[in-house]
Design an enzyme around this catalytic site. Structure first.
Site, mmCIF file in Angstrom:
data_model
loop_
_atom_site.group_PDB
_atom_site.id
_atom_site.type_symbol
_atom_site.label_atom_id
_atom_site.label_comp_id
_atom_site.label_asym_id
_atom_site.label_seq_id
_atom_site.Cartn_x
_atom_site.Cartn_y
_atom_site.Cartn_z
ATOM 1 C CE1 TYR A 99 6.588 8.559 10.505
ATOM 2 C CE2 TYR A 99 7.256 10.814 10.031
ATOM 3 C CZ TYR A 99 6.934 9.545 9.595
ATOM 4 O OH TYR A 99 6.954 9.253 8.252
ATOM 5 N NE ARG B 50 -1.895 0.946 3.950
ATOM 6 C CZ ARG B 50 -2.729 1.122 4.968
ATOM 7 N NH1 ARG B 50 -2.939 0.141 5.825
ATOM 8 N NH2 ARG B 50 -3.357 2.259 5.136
ATOM 9 N N GLY C 220 9.259 13.852 1.376
ATOM 10 C CA GLY C 220 8.505 14.925 1.999
ATOM 11 C C GLY C 220 7.070 14.462 2.190
ATOM 12 C CB ILE D 182 2.941 3.228 12.832
ATOM 13 C CG1 ILE D 182 3.928 3.159 14.014
ATOM 14 C CG2 ILE D 182 2.683 1.856 12.235
ATOM 15 C CD1 ILE D 182 3.405 2.396 15.217
ATOM 16 C CB THR D 183 2.097 8.693 12.480
ATOM 17 O OG1 THR D 183 0.786 8.452 11.952
ATOM 18 C CG2 THR D 183 3.074 8.887 11.335
ATOM 19 C CD GLN E 23 4.388 14.040 12.389
ATOM 20 O OE1 GLN E 23 5.003 14.836 11.686
ATOM 21 N NE2 GLN E 23 3.792 12.963 11.900
#
Length: 285
Positions: free
Chosen positions: A181, A37, A224, A119-120, A178
């Site tokens: 992340y 995906r 980005g 993942i976030t 984040q």
């Protein structure tokens, strides 16, 4: 309204090129984590367009993974390029080692590892829990380590291989909400450079680092903001603001990231290792 609607494009993934039967990666096998995906699917298709067979990793959505594989097989029905699916928990070292062994058993070899899965869990530092922090680091950084460690052993034995880590511009710039992340993605820079040095060291020690060798290279790509389903939850006004900060004025298409990955995977890229490749429309420069 989806991201693709806001971009005025018909789908999130643009039309992929037809497979090149004399492709640069003909006969190679690539393991792409999160390969069914988004950016991962684009990378899988791009590597296949250069002749590589694909081992696509996925976490839990078997239905979507099978749909990707069925479409892939239909596209490559006559060119001998195969695809296999490998489910697992990338945060588990045992699962990662099992997946690499599974790929080698089913395909007979492994030439390219693309650490793309991520993942976030976005929260400000003040609100982030221990679990929020640990989960993201475990998947985005530890998983890349576990897989690279297992693949590197095989690569040294064979005398060649390619590892491409998919980081993020957030790892270079940081972003409010984040911290986990950003830390995980910037951690890939240090992992990349250390693995690159250790790979050549191990090849030399094994007597397999020669003038005409394609060697083992380890590099990182830092996308980005990319037009995938991961951005669909972002409000349109916020997305417009993001695009306004990007010099080229738009989000990236997944295949624009994939093109850089398949370039780094090629034999001809043997002199590129330990590098970070930004693909961000000029957002960070």
């Amino acid at each position: 309204m989806t991201v693709s609607d806001r971009l005025d494009t018909p789908t999130l993934v643009r039309q992929q090129p037809e497979p090149d039967l004399s492709g640069k990666l003909r006969g190679r096998v690539a393991l792409v984590t999160g390969g069914t995906r988004g950016i991962g699917a684009a990378i899988s298709r791009s590597l296949a367009s250069q002749g590589a067979s694909i081992a696509a990793g996925y976490a839990g959505n078997a239905e979507k993974a099978e749909a990707f594989a069925a479409d892939f097989r239909a596209q490559h029905a006559e060119d001998g390029i195969s695809v296999t699916l490998h489910q697992g928990n990338i945060a588990s070292g045992d699962d990662c080692r099992r997946a690499v062994a599974e790929v080698i058993e089913q395909h007979g070899r492994l030439d390219i590892l693309v650490n793309n899965a991520g993942i976030t869990i976005d929260k400000t530092v003040a609100k982030m829990t221990d679990d929020d922090w640990t989960k993201v680091l475990s998947v985005n950084l530890s998983g890349a380590f576990y897989l690279s460690q297992a693949a590197l052993n095989h690569f040294v034995e064979r005398g060649s291989g390619r590892i491409v880590n998919v980081s993020s511009v957030i790892g270079e710039m940081g972003n409010i909400g984040q911290a986990n992340y950003a830390a995980s993605k910037s951690g890939l820079f240090g992992l990349t450079k250390t693995l690159a040095r250790e790979a050549t060291f191990q090849l030399a020690r094994a007597g397999k680092l020669t003038e005409d060798s394609i060697g083992i290279t380890v590099n990182t790509v830092t996308p980005g903001f990319v037009a995938t389903e991961m951005l669909e939850h972002i409000p349109e006004k916020v997305l417009d603001k993001i695009k306004g900060q990007i010099p080229v004025g738009r989000l990236a298409h997944p295949d624009e990231i994939a093109r850089v990955v398949h370039f780094l995977a090629a034999d001809a890229s043997a002199y590129i290792t330990g590098q970070v490749w930004g693909v961000n429309g000029g957002l960070d420069m």
